[in-house]
Design an enzyme around this catalytic site. Structure first.
Site, PDB file in Angstrom:
ATOM      1  N   GLU A   1     -12.097  -4.831  -5.624  1.00  0.00           N
ATOM      2  CA  GLU A   1     -11.776  -5.280  -4.266  1.00  0.00           C
ATOM      3  C   GLU A   1     -11.710  -4.124  -3.282  1.00  0.00           C
ATOM      4  O   GLU A   1     -12.063  -4.276  -2.120  1.00  0.00           O
ATOM      5  CB  GLU A   1     -10.410  -5.999  -4.261  1.00  0.00           C
ATOM      6  CG  GLU A   1     -10.425  -7.341  -4.977  1.00  0.00           C
ATOM      7  CD  GLU A   1      -9.024  -7.940  -5.072  1.00  0.00           C
ATOM      8  OE1 GLU A   1      -8.051  -7.292  -4.609  1.00  0.00           O
ATOM      9  OE2 GLU A   1      -8.912  -9.045  -5.610  1.00  0.00           O
ATOM     10  N   VAL A   2     -11.190  -3.007  -3.731  1.00  0.00           N
ATOM     11  CA  VAL A   2     -10.976  -1.886  -2.814  1.00  0.00           C
ATOM     12  C   VAL A   2     -11.947  -0.761  -3.176  1.00  0.00           C
ATOM     13  O   VAL A   2     -11.917  -0.245  -4.301  1.00  0.00           O
ATOM     14  CB  VAL A   2      -9.515  -1.377  -2.902  1.00  0.00           C
ATOM     15  CG1 VAL A   2      -9.312  -0.206  -1.937  1.00  0.00           C
ATOM     16  CG2 VAL A   2      -8.535  -2.499  -2.580  1.00  0.00           C
TER      17      VAL A   2
ATOM     18  N   HIS B   1      -9.814   3.869  -8.128  1.00  0.00           N
ATOM     19  CA  HIS B   1      -8.411   3.787  -8.534  1.00  0.00           C
ATOM     20  C   HIS B   1      -8.319   3.355  -9.979  1.00  0.00           C
ATOM     21  O   HIS B   1      -9.178   2.634 -10.485  1.00  0.00           O
ATOM     22  CB  HIS B   1      -7.632   2.814  -7.639  1.00  0.00           C
ATOM     23  CG  HIS B   1      -8.248   1.456  -7.497  1.00  0.00           C
ATOM     24  ND1 HIS B   1      -9.303   1.212  -6.642  1.00  0.00           N
ATOM     25  CD2 HIS B   1      -7.972   0.270  -8.105  1.00  0.00           C
ATOM     26  CE1 HIS B   1      -9.645  -0.060  -6.724  1.00  0.00           C
ATOM     27  NE2 HIS B   1      -8.854  -0.662  -7.617  1.00  0.00           N
TER      28      HIS B   1
ATOM     29  N   ASN C   1     -11.746  -1.062 -12.215  1.00  0.00           N
ATOM     30  CA  ASN C   1     -12.820  -2.004 -11.910  1.00  0.00           C
ATOM     31  C   ASN C   1     -13.930  -1.301 -11.155  1.00  0.00           C
ATOM     32  O   ASN C   1     -13.671  -0.532 -10.221  1.00  0.00           O
ATOM     33  CB  ASN C   1     -12.274  -3.164 -11.066  1.00  0.00           C
ATOM     34  CG  ASN C   1     -11.346  -4.043 -11.856  1.00  0.00           C
ATOM     35  OD1 ASN C   1     -11.635  -4.393 -12.996  1.00  0.00           O
ATOM     36  ND2 ASN C   1     -10.200  -4.386 -11.275  1.00  0.00           N
TER      37      ASN C   1
ATOM     38  N   HIS D   1      -5.729   1.330 -12.479  1.00  0.00           N
ATOM     39  CA  HIS D   1      -4.532   0.504 -12.628  1.00  0.00           C
ATOM     40  C   HIS D   1      -3.785   0.981 -13.874  1.00  0.00           C
ATOM     41  O   HIS D   1      -4.397   1.181 -14.929  1.00  0.00           O
ATOM     42  CB  HIS D   1      -4.897  -0.969 -12.846  1.00  0.00           C
ATOM     43  CG  HIS D   1      -5.626  -1.608 -11.707  1.00  0.00           C
ATOM     44  ND1 HIS D   1      -5.027  -2.490 -10.833  1.00  0.00           N
ATOM     45  CD2 HIS D   1      -6.918  -1.522 -11.300  1.00  0.00           C
ATOM     46  CE1 HIS D   1      -5.917  -2.914  -9.942  1.00  0.00           C
ATOM     47  NE2 HIS D   1      -7.080  -2.340 -10.212  1.00  0.00           N
TER      48      HIS D   1
ATOM     49  N   ASP E   1       1.391  -1.470  -7.087  1.00  0.00           N
ATOM     50  CA  ASP E   1       0.457  -2.494  -6.609  1.00  0.00           C
ATOM     51  C   ASP E   1       1.231  -3.551  -5.828  1.00  0.00           C
ATOM     52  O   ASP E   1       2.313  -3.966  -6.226  1.00  0.00           O
ATOM     53  CB  ASP E   1      -0.291  -3.128  -7.790  1.00  0.00           C
ATOM     54  CG  ASP E   1      -1.519  -3.905  -7.347  1.00  0.00           C
ATOM     55  OD1 ASP E   1      -2.644  -3.439  -7.619  1.00  0.00           O
ATOM     56  OD2 ASP E   1      -1.359  -4.964  -6.713  1.00  0.00           O
ATOM     57  N   ILE E   2       0.641  -4.015  -4.740  1.00  0.00           N
ATOM     58  CA  ILE E   2       1.322  -4.985  -3.866  1.00  0.00           C
ATOM     59  C   ILE E   2       1.424  -6.361  -4.529  1.00  0.00           C
ATOM     60  O   ILE E   2       2.267  -7.176  -4.147  1.00  0.00           O
ATOM     61  CB  ILE E   2       0.570  -5.072  -2.516  1.00  0.00           C
ATOM     62  CG1 ILE E   2       1.484  -5.592  -1.419  1.00  0.00           C
ATOM     63  CG2 ILE E   2      -0.713  -5.897  -2.619  1.00  0.00           C
ATOM     64  CD1 ILE E   2       0.923  -5.393  -0.026  1.00  0.00           C
TER      65      ILE E   2
HETATM   66  P1  AMP Z   1      -9.368  -3.779  -7.611  1.00  0.00           P
HETATM   67  O1  AMP Z   1      -9.694  -5.223  -7.777  1.00  0.00           O
HETATM   68  O2  AMP Z   1      -9.475  -2.991  -8.890  1.00  0.00           O
HETATM   69  O3  AMP Z   1     -10.143  -3.156  -6.471  1.00  0.00           O
HETATM   70  O4  AMP Z   1      -7.826  -3.727  -7.274  1.00  0.00           O
HETATM   71  C1  AMP Z   1      -7.303  -3.559  -6.001  1.00  0.00           C
HETATM   72  C2  AMP Z   1      -5.805  -3.670  -6.125  1.00  0.00           C
HETATM   73  O5  AMP Z   1      -5.221  -3.192  -4.930  1.00  0.00           O
HETATM   74  C3  AMP Z   1      -5.289  -5.089  -6.347  1.00  0.00           C
HETATM   75  O6  AMP Z   1      -4.541  -5.132  -7.568  1.00  0.00           O
HETATM   76  C4  AMP Z   1      -4.392  -5.327  -5.113  1.00  0.00           C
HETATM   77  O7  AMP Z   1      -3.250  -6.092  -5.417  1.00  0.00           O
HETATM   78  C5  AMP Z   1      -4.051  -3.924  -4.698  1.00  0.00           C
HETATM   79  N1  AMP Z   1      -3.706  -3.749  -3.288  1.00  0.00           N
HETATM   80  C6  AMP Z   1      -4.392  -4.212  -2.208  1.00  0.00           C
HETATM   81  N2  AMP Z   1      -3.792  -3.821  -1.080  1.00  0.00           N
HETATM   82  C7  AMP Z   1      -2.707  -3.094  -1.444  1.00  0.00           C
HETATM   83  C8  AMP Z   1      -1.666  -2.417  -0.718  1.00  0.00           C
HETATM   84  N3  AMP Z   1      -1.619  -2.405   0.624  1.00  0.00           N
HETATM   85  N4  AMP Z   1      -0.714  -1.768  -1.435  1.00  0.00           N
HETATM   86  C9  AMP Z   1      -0.750  -1.772  -2.783  1.00  0.00           C
HETATM   87  N5  AMP Z   1      -1.694  -2.381  -3.515  1.00  0.00           N
HETATM   88  C10 AMP Z   1      -2.647  -3.043  -2.847  1.00  0.00           C
END
Ligand code: AMP
Length: 126
Positions: free
Chosen positions: A105-106, A110, A97, A112, A39-40
């Site tokens: 967010e994405v 996925h 999530n 974690h 994770d970034i």
């Molecule tokens: P979620 O809130 O479960 O959708 O988590 C999305 C996760 O993606 C967050 O923990 C971010 O820090 C992570 N994230 C976003 N962009 C990147 C990226 N380019 N590389 C790695 N992790 C990322």
């Protein structure tokens, strides 16, 4: 835009771009089913994301539409990544999530994987 978890798949999401190699990532493991990468913005000493290579918005979408083989391959890979990272003895946490209340967010499914130290209570009040 907030992610509802029921949105149609957006192939411009950041994990789709990572899967296509358009954005770099720190890969931990990959096979035909998954890509696992750091994770970034890590929220634990070890914070890895495991994503399926197929296009799924959420856990619900993955469970509903992925083949049995892809679902088995995904979860076997999650277990393997945790083992490869040396987390099995001390333990770790898996979290996914889904949608608004979870703050997804994405919009690419996925999991974690957190570990590397005590992780505190399961849910921290905001
Ligand atoms: P979620 O809130 O479960 O959708 O988590 C999305 C996760 O993606 C967050 O923990 C971010 O820090 C992570 N994230 C976003 N962009 C990147 C990226 N380019 N590389 C790695 N992790 C990322």
């Amino acid at each position: 835009m907030p992610v509802t978890g029921l949105d149609p798949y957006d192939d411009q999401n950041i994990f789709a771009k990572i899967l296509r190699g358009e954005i770099p990532n720190k890969t931990v493991y990959q096979d035909e089913f998954v890509l696992a990468f750091h994770d970034i913005a890590p929220q634990a000493p070890v914070h890895v994301l495991v994503i399926p290579k197929g296009a799924y918005v959420s856990a619900r979408d993955f469970a509903a539409r992925a083949s049995d083989q892809d679902i088995a391959g995904f979860w076997r890979a999650v277990g393997r990544v945790a083992a490869d990272l040396g987390l099995e003895t001390e333990g770790y946490r898996l979290l996914s999530n889904h949608g608004l209340n979870a703050g997804q967010e994405v919009p690419h499914f996925h999991v974690h994987l957190f570990g590397g130290g005590p992780l505190g209570r399961m849910i921290q009040p905001s």
